[in-house]
Enzyme design. Structure first.
Site, PDB file in Angstrom:
ATOM      1  N   SER A 278       0.855  -1.172   0.000  1.00 31.42           N
ATOM      2  CA  SER A 278       0.000   0.000   0.000  1.00 31.42           C
ATOM      3  C   SER A 278       0.892   1.223   0.000  1.00 31.42           C
ATOM      4  O   SER A 278       2.041   1.173   0.444  1.00 31.42           O
ATOM      5  CB  SER A 278      -0.861  -0.035   1.256  1.00 31.42           C
ATOM      6  OG  SER A 278      -1.077   1.260   1.746  1.00 31.42           O
ATOM      7  N   ARG A 317     -32.678 -15.793 -38.164  1.00 28.13           N
ATOM      8  CA  ARG A 317     -31.480 -14.958 -37.899  1.00 28.13           C
ATOM      9  C   ARG A 317     -31.948 -13.882 -36.952  1.00 28.13           C
ATOM     10  O   ARG A 317     -32.816 -13.082 -37.304  1.00 28.13           O
ATOM     11  CB  ARG A 317     -30.934 -14.345 -39.185  1.00 28.13           C
ATOM     12  CG  ARG A 317     -30.600 -15.375 -40.265  1.00 28.13           C
ATOM     13  CD  ARG A 317     -29.240 -16.003 -40.084  1.00 28.13           C
ATOM     14  NE  ARG A 317     -28.235 -15.025 -40.405  1.00 28.13           N
ATOM     15  CZ  ARG A 317     -27.883 -14.679 -41.666  1.00 28.13           C
ATOM     16  NH1 ARG A 317     -28.444 -15.268 -42.701  1.00 28.13           N
ATOM     17  NH2 ARG A 317     -26.978 -13.777 -41.865  1.00 28.13           N
TER      18      ARG A 317
END
Lengths: 449, 449, 449, 449
Positions: A278, A317
């Site tokens: 950190s 489709r």
């Protein structure tokens, strides 16, 4: 530009891999189009459906390096799909209008779907390789720590001891099931598409089925029983498979995160300088790979739902559902590639602190052995009574902050049946590992040789 | 490389926009980091928390063009987060170690979250602009076709006539509600983050709250009441907002798709040569924008769920959930930008065929006027009886393929109450538009001036 | 029979509440239908749209207790929707066919949607009450433990101290935002529906808008600007709200689960004899409410996505999407009622062990104070250098298992700037709580009086 | 009371079935608990792990009819899980405290998970039976309408003719794949659980693995390789399977809805008096079953995501994720039972209007034959040129509202190659069905005999 985390220059290698990004890249997808058009010309030339001269000319020009990608972008934005653009570019490359025999009898979705299946094949190949490596790493951990006690935890409460090898073997068993699933779905999924406008191959007067069979053989794909332009269970199945796989990696990362807690400290992701540090808290050792795994698989499970949604296609489709796959399938693969990479990294370099594991077992002064004690007392004083008695003594031990063994040894209803050494044996974690080792062996025995 | 559809060179402008991609690009995100560090230095210099000299030097060097992005990638891959890399580069740019006052008291997530909120602000700005244009286009359609009959459809069955303007106005009302939602969530969401390691600003000995207030003022963001590193309702709220917006665009695209059917043909997406054409079926006019809208919003609703998931964060800085946002938030915005763009395109150029609408109303030889007839007969023969009678006559009309009016006029229980002209009036769609126009006016009257 | 967990006799009161189940019960829903038909008759009688005599007779018979539910089930299974069945039963109850004026001009969905909105109103009322109680409980905890140190955790690593009150206040702030959201969405959502077949009120020749306005006034609902039969943003918004709320409860339960771990032991769900006990491990104290919260909210976020899906409705009355709401909305409310109940239970009786919190802070021999030390040293030796130095010393302290203070005091580059007492002050958690208390006060100050 | 739609008295039989509700009912679940405890006593008595006398007494009392469900509810609400309550009731039924040998070495989750797997077995049995019936119905339709032309639709635009049998066969092929998936997952999923507190069977001193093997044999389930209390891929796999199945039913219902449109009218859900009728529009024929299918499967796909979420379990017994399954698994099965029932109903009684199908093909005056024309002209004038030419002529035909055949026959570049009769043949749909029939045969040939 890289607006997505997957294509980000900064984050891309954390959340995905170059290899998987390549599979789903514009270049590879377009190369697949070209490869399919080439195979189609070969097969149709061979069958005499198109002139041999045309077939040869098309094959000669089916060269990805000659596709103008900027032009393709413009064509795609105009038409909505890239296939016609590719075909038109190939056509233009061929001499004497021979290119007009390119894409003979095919429809846009034939090429797109078949290309997608080829990309899925490559993607699953990468997944499979990672699964193999993860299996190896888990097997090595299961074998090495077969008899190393760690406290088993239920509802995040310490319960009874198990072994760390056992813990790894439970996950290994799932990985092996995933490999079985993958083997089962491959022949179902790795099937091409070639059907023309509505899947019936009406566009090819003769030799239609032969073309289809030949094309699939050429590409190493299965031949479809019937067109699947709008019947998408196999694509969604791949999404579900990735989601299931993600669930297992999520479980793994959850355990690693929990075991890496400051208060637990039993395992650590591999150390790399600066990694997981950190900017303000230098003492931290963040489970950074586990974070990435957690995030990736949480998104992939929603992708699975989106792919199930894409199945609700209309007629021959579909009008929108198909495009869901375009968005989601590449991302699901790319994110899983990242999660698999991070999982491998974690497992292949996992730091295991067996001493910390033992220290945590002892944290409750023996309370976690209460089941062992209860089971040991059962034959003497009855199981339900033993349960209630031990339950009360445990609460007393917590209250007095004293070892369970001491309170047991003092209790008149107990010490008339078992003396202190016998009770101490009941309280020893090493004597209460049950079938941990046997189960590890069962899982390892099932591994592919 | 562009593995995602959003970052694809080929598809990127179909599924998203340059402007929105820019918002979420590595460059813009990193520029925000630099802007925040700059603002922090200004404020802390002003408050005397860091030396004025340091503040000046930092401000002077907070220049996005000097950030080495390749180096940042390497730093990020090592550390897991890019902030420390940016700070370290800024630091290195400053003379005399004055850069060490950069990022004073801040934590990685402060900068990241604040940058994200700034990106959200930009993203919402783009969304808002598109919403405005969509509102204008819908209002124009509602106004223009206020009285143009179209058959209303229920369960995909022709029901009774409405007007096309009415149809548009129902969607317009939702768009206006979205704008209201956006206005309400902005002050809640556009709030920065500055809290240090665990949100308490312990890292700043004095002037902590003043720094926070000043920083937010400098950036034009709201000051948080308390840290929200792991309390992410506002981020998820943005996801839900985009999901809700998507639902409305999905409804719009659904209707356009259905009205564009060959068998319906009432409206068309704007024509552009080659657009929506098929490689094999030249007669088709595909609802191509509607397809993209449908797909995008189907994925965004799953993103909303993922962002809700990201809320389940642990303790003061979460272990995985936060990163879900990194993946999902940019995509949700980018896909919505595409869906909004396509929706604008559709609405601003929509071709409306009022004649086809009228032709479809007449398709059933008057059956769709059965409710009008039923209502008209109710006062004469009782509503339930009228209902049953008309119901039977309609079925007969279907069977005989004859106009409803003929059968009504022939029926003794009807023609004793109403003669043919009266029945013809009942059967005229123009007389059964109800409050369509009034409702259009109500919606238009509520529009922001 | 109770196939769902919500309607299970065994689990129902764990996962939901009687009150919320009542809201969504067949009885209450049907009662709402009757109430709406009654209000419609009153209004239409008053406006002279139906005969006063009919209105009176209908009102007299609009009595839920006279509805035959078994008959209604049969009618519904035949027709697909229950409204016609209710109307037909009401009609049959009325003398002289006056009941034929019942449901005048209305359509099935008008009644169903308006009933749903009335159920939502009741459901949100229950949610609001629980939110109020949760807010009170959180505020009490925030106030009481305003200054009680607990270690803040980042990535499940101990980071720096905060206070337990601060931890509660971060969640309280979110609860307050949820109440604000609820207040904002109520006027938008609590709007009835009355539009007839396609929403245009064509079925009412005169007084249509007056009927609509009067009906909504009678029911205490807002009047719609235009019909919303297929424009469902407001319903989905309720789902998103519940999902957001769930996210916050999920965060709360996550923290409780983690703090209840055997190795942490900082808080406990309220004790109830036998509760959370295991049949075999008497020492355990399971976070049982937290488990239920976690599960419920995980499902509700998927419900939110399903409700967004339901927005993609077709034309004037949708063909399937609407029914998604029928399934999901009751469940989302019922599960949230359970999660809220469990959250209240946890918060109102939470056992807080301040001593354990302090013990955990000390677990790392001071490492968690490294940021404080780093910040304290910064002014003396430079921030980045201090960072690197402390980072190294921390790793050394871990290796040697010695207190950080000792190593700091021994280090020549440190002790030349700060002596041991000064360093000890830097290492005292009570001196590094930052603005914890101030932020608690900020949140508490914003509470509704 | 029935707050959920599944347990609603009014809607329950529409959205689910009695048979599936029974599988997941309190009664059946509890009966499974009793059955498992009984089987355990039998096996442990046989192995001499518990006294034969105890085994006999337990077996004698393992009688579901003697379980007091109200008492069980109270016990469950107190403890959080019902198993201890069942065991304690069984214990109380046995003479001489012999009941204390009941549940020997087992843990709550062993019994719960094994019961769930037994319920899954029953649930999958019902699903399988419905799948078989649906397969039969689809096969009958495919066979009967093998050569019946219907227009194929792409992007909701009429494209080229296919046959209705072909359309059904594409879905049939997916149903068959689902049956294959079901066969593959059964041996993986139908595996019991018996591992004690943390899965290691530490609670059984000797004969642990023999007990496990014997118990599973007694129950007809597979023996686990290792415990899976927190490794839930097989449960989630069931969810994914149901989701996939749902996708196929969703596609079916989508097509039925679209074909039932007033403007299309090609098929109809089976007629039942009053069914799908509206209270105000007597002419309508609503696709009511399709609506229910659509809604159910839309929810089930989110359930699949929730079950993937439930995989992210912690350590040896999870803290919340497990309970997600309790909520979701019964609902997914119950909703799918409804969707399967409705699908069977639709398919077994589907009204097919072949004349309407033919009428729709002719709707565009031949435009849908453009591909056939293009393909037919290709050999004469070049494919790309034919494409562009026909494309232009089609647009002209639309503009002039004249038959395509007329314009083709008039065009000099065409009629010099093909005369009108030849062009008429090209324009006949019956000559452009391609491999529709062949593909139907391929699918039918693969059916299980």
């Amino acid at each position: 530009m890289g607006a997505t985390i997957i294509d980000s220059r900064i984050f891309g290698n954390i959340f995905s891999t170059d290899a998987m990004r390549h599979v789903w890249s514009d270049e590879n997808r377009t190369a697949k189009y070209v490869e399919i058009e080439r195979a189609l010309a070969i097969v149709q030339g061979r069958l005499g459906i198109i002139p041999a001269e045309a077939a040869d000319e098309i094959v000669r020009n089916c060269d990805m390096s000659r596709i103008d990608m900027d032009k393709l972008r413009v064509q795609t934005e105009r038409i909505g799909y890239p296939i016609l653009g590719v075909v038109s570019q190939l056509n233009a490359l061929c001499r004497d209008k021979l290119g007009e025999y390119c894409h003979w009898g095919a429809t846009t979705q034939d090429i797109t779907d078949t290309a997608t299946v080829m990309q899925i094949r490559e993607g699953l190949g990468l997944v499979d390789a990672d699964l193999g490596a993860i299996s190896d790493a888990l097997a090595a951990l299961a074998r090495r720590y077969r008899d190393t006690p760690i406290i088993g935890r239920s509802n995040l409460q310490q319960a009874i001891p198990v072994t760390f090898g056992y813990k790894m073997a439970t996950i290994l068993a799932a990985v092996e099931r995933h490999r079985e699933r993958l083997a089962q779905l491959r022949p179902r999924v790795l099937v091409g598409e070639f059907g023309g406008a509505c899947g019936t191959l009406a566009s090819i007067e003769r030799g239609a089925m032969e073309t289809q069979a030949g094309l699939m053989a050429e590409l190493g794909l299965g031949q479809p029983l019937i067109a699947w332009h709008t019947v998408r269970d196999c694509i969604a199945e791949v999404g579900c498979f990735l989601g299931l796989l993600g669930g297992t990696l999520g479980k793994l990362s959850m355990d690693v995160k929990l075991m890496m807690q400051t208060e637990v400290g039993e395992v650590y992701e591999p150390f790399a300088h600066g990694r997981g540090s950190s900017s303000t808290m230098p003492q931290k050792r963040n489970p950074i790979s586990s974070c990435y795994i957690h995030a990736a698989i949480s998104v992939v499970r929603q992708h699975a739902a989106a792919l199930l949604d894409a199945m609700v296609a209309d007629h021959e489709r579909s009008t929108g559902p198909w495009e869901i796959e375009w968005i989601v399938l590449p991302e699901a693969f790319c994110l899983m590639a990242g999660a698999l990479k991070q999982s491998r990294f974690v497992l292949e370099g996992l730091e295991v602190d067996a001493q910390a594991m033992r220290r945590n077992i002892d944290l409750t002064h023996g309370l976690v052995m209460s089941e062992a004690v209860m089971m040991g007392l059962g034959p003497h004083i009855g199981r339900e009574f033993a349960h209630d008695l031990v339950y009360d003594i445990c609460r007393e031990a917590v209250k007095q902050q004293r070892p369970l063994l001491d309170l047991l040894a003092e209790h008149p209803q107990i010490n008339k049946h078992l003396d202190r050494p016998a009770l101490a044996t009941l309280c020893d974690p090493a004597n209460y590992l049950g079938q941990s080792g046997v189960m590890v062996d069962r899982v390892l025995a099932q591994l592919a040789p």
